[in-house]
Enzyme design. Sequence first.
Site, mmCIF file in Angstrom:
data_model
loop_
_atom_site.group_PDB
_atom_site.id
_atom_site.type_symbol
_atom_site.label_atom_id
_atom_site.label_comp_id
_atom_site.label_asym_id
_atom_site.label_seq_id
_atom_site.Cartn_x
_atom_site.Cartn_y
_atom_site.Cartn_z
ATOM 1 N N LYS A 175 0.845 -1.194 0.000
ATOM 2 C CA LYS A 175 0.000 0.000 0.000
ATOM 3 C C LYS A 175 0.884 1.249 0.000
ATOM 4 O O LYS A 175 1.974 1.205 0.543
ATOM 5 C CB LYS A 175 -0.917 0.007 1.233
ATOM 6 C CG LYS A 175 -1.746 -1.255 1.434
ATOM 7 C CD LYS A 175 -2.836 -1.395 0.407
ATOM 8 C CE LYS A 175 -3.700 -2.634 0.701
ATOM 9 N NZ LYS A 175 -4.807 -2.778 -0.249
ATOM 10 N N HIS A 294 -6.522 -13.355 -7.682
ATOM 11 C CA HIS A 294 -7.344 -12.357 -7.001
ATOM 12 C C HIS A 294 -8.751 -12.420 -7.578
ATOM 13 O O HIS A 294 -8.935 -12.630 -8.773
ATOM 14 C CB HIS A 294 -6.753 -10.957 -7.171
ATOM 15 C CG HIS A 294 -7.314 -9.969 -6.194
ATOM 16 N ND1 HIS A 294 -8.576 -9.438 -6.317
ATOM 17 C CD2 HIS A 294 -6.785 -9.420 -5.067
ATOM 18 C CE1 HIS A 294 -8.800 -8.608 -5.309
ATOM 19 N NE2 HIS A 294 -7.738 -8.587 -4.531
#
EC number: 4.1.1.39
Length: 476
Positions: A175, A294
Amino acid sequence: MSPQTETKASVGFKAGVKDYKLTYYTPEYETKDTDILAAFRVTPQLGVPPEEAGAAVAAESSTGTWTTVWTDGLTSLDRYKGRCYHIEPVPGDPDQYICYVAYPLDLFEEGSVTNMFTSIVGNVFGFKALRALRLEDLRIPPAYVKTFQGPPHGIQVERDKLNKYGRPLLGCTIKPKLGLSAKNYGRACYECLRGGLDFTKDDENVNSQPFMRWRDRFVFCAEAIYKAQAETGEIKGHYLNATAGTCEEMIKRAVFAKELGVPIVMHDYLTGGFTANTTLSHYCRDNGLLLHIHRAMHAVIDRQKNHGMHFRVLAKALRMSGGDHIHSGTVVGKLEGEREITLGFVDLLRDDFIEKDRSRGIFFTQDWVSMPGVIPVASGGIHVWHMPALTEIFGDDSVLQFGGGTLGHPWGNAPGAAANRVALEACVQARNEGRDLAREGNEIIKAACKWSAELAAACEIWKEIKFDTFKAMDTL
């Protein structure tokens, strides 16, 4: 209501529209071992009987159309048609029914999830006679399972490649997910891997944007992997997202990852598509790469209880198409996931044989006939206080992925990774000693804080963080 067709050419062609249930509702039908079985949650329009609604689903997802056609006489509909063979009301909802449909295996191309879904969840979901339609589960017969390669490697081969046993694996999504330069991105990966994580990860929407082109990211992440491996003596990895605008570009990225010598790549299997995913899975098996999956976009399909497709179906489809990991929810984090439902599809991902168990949402017994298993990935809003619950819920064959729960540590990325590793090993040791993680989890973490300053700091910063304000939308 709507159409139907005679099933034998000898009857002769008679134009017109007939009720679907005359041909496609067959409660006397005994299912075959080779049939694909589907459980649909059907909400008919007012005035449409459940038998007609279930038959319409069977017809429109197999051989039927809105009117009788003369070319029906050129084939055997009894051989090829789908059949609604059982209907049961949904307890507590008088407007909904579970309709069971059997499809002959010959309706589907071998080894193609794309073709299977095009039939079963194609145009029928827009059918006007239904207010809503949801595919709750599929039974994939062994004869069809064996036409798929499945995961590139599977759970045991992955553990052997990584030389890591007896505990869940630890990961971290870097992140901010967008905006970092490739060099700073690689630096964050290195710090997390050096601190004790097994994997770091591209987020689902990290592909090849102007601020960080894919080739630069791959190179800096590979450097991070090798440096961390040299310092820790452990095998490390980073999920390099190979998802791209074309299959050719996707494979080019996977080839470059292989040339760098990294152990794993990644794909967004729903936005990328099942054809692309199966293509990448075959490449990964042939070239020794693990494949992380994902599930971006899944909630568009699976979150509403009365319409769409349950994630357990998407999970089965992924196991067939191919992937070594897939995100599966956390039960305790920020994302949707009710415990019993989650454990149901986690078993469908990992185990070889799963018995029917309606208490966990499993409508059919599923035999994977030795197809390799998929490791579930718990990710989304989890931190060190969740470690006992995650270890107890998911067991050893899982990846526990802490993004903000690593990078949000007050001392930095490496201490955040160390805190997670200490918490995990404390929980695994306590479990192996026979302690009850569900009951004693907080005490186990507090005790570990006494000899890990990194863990103590993490526990202090996240002691008040909970995500149990909202109830799950999808419940049994």
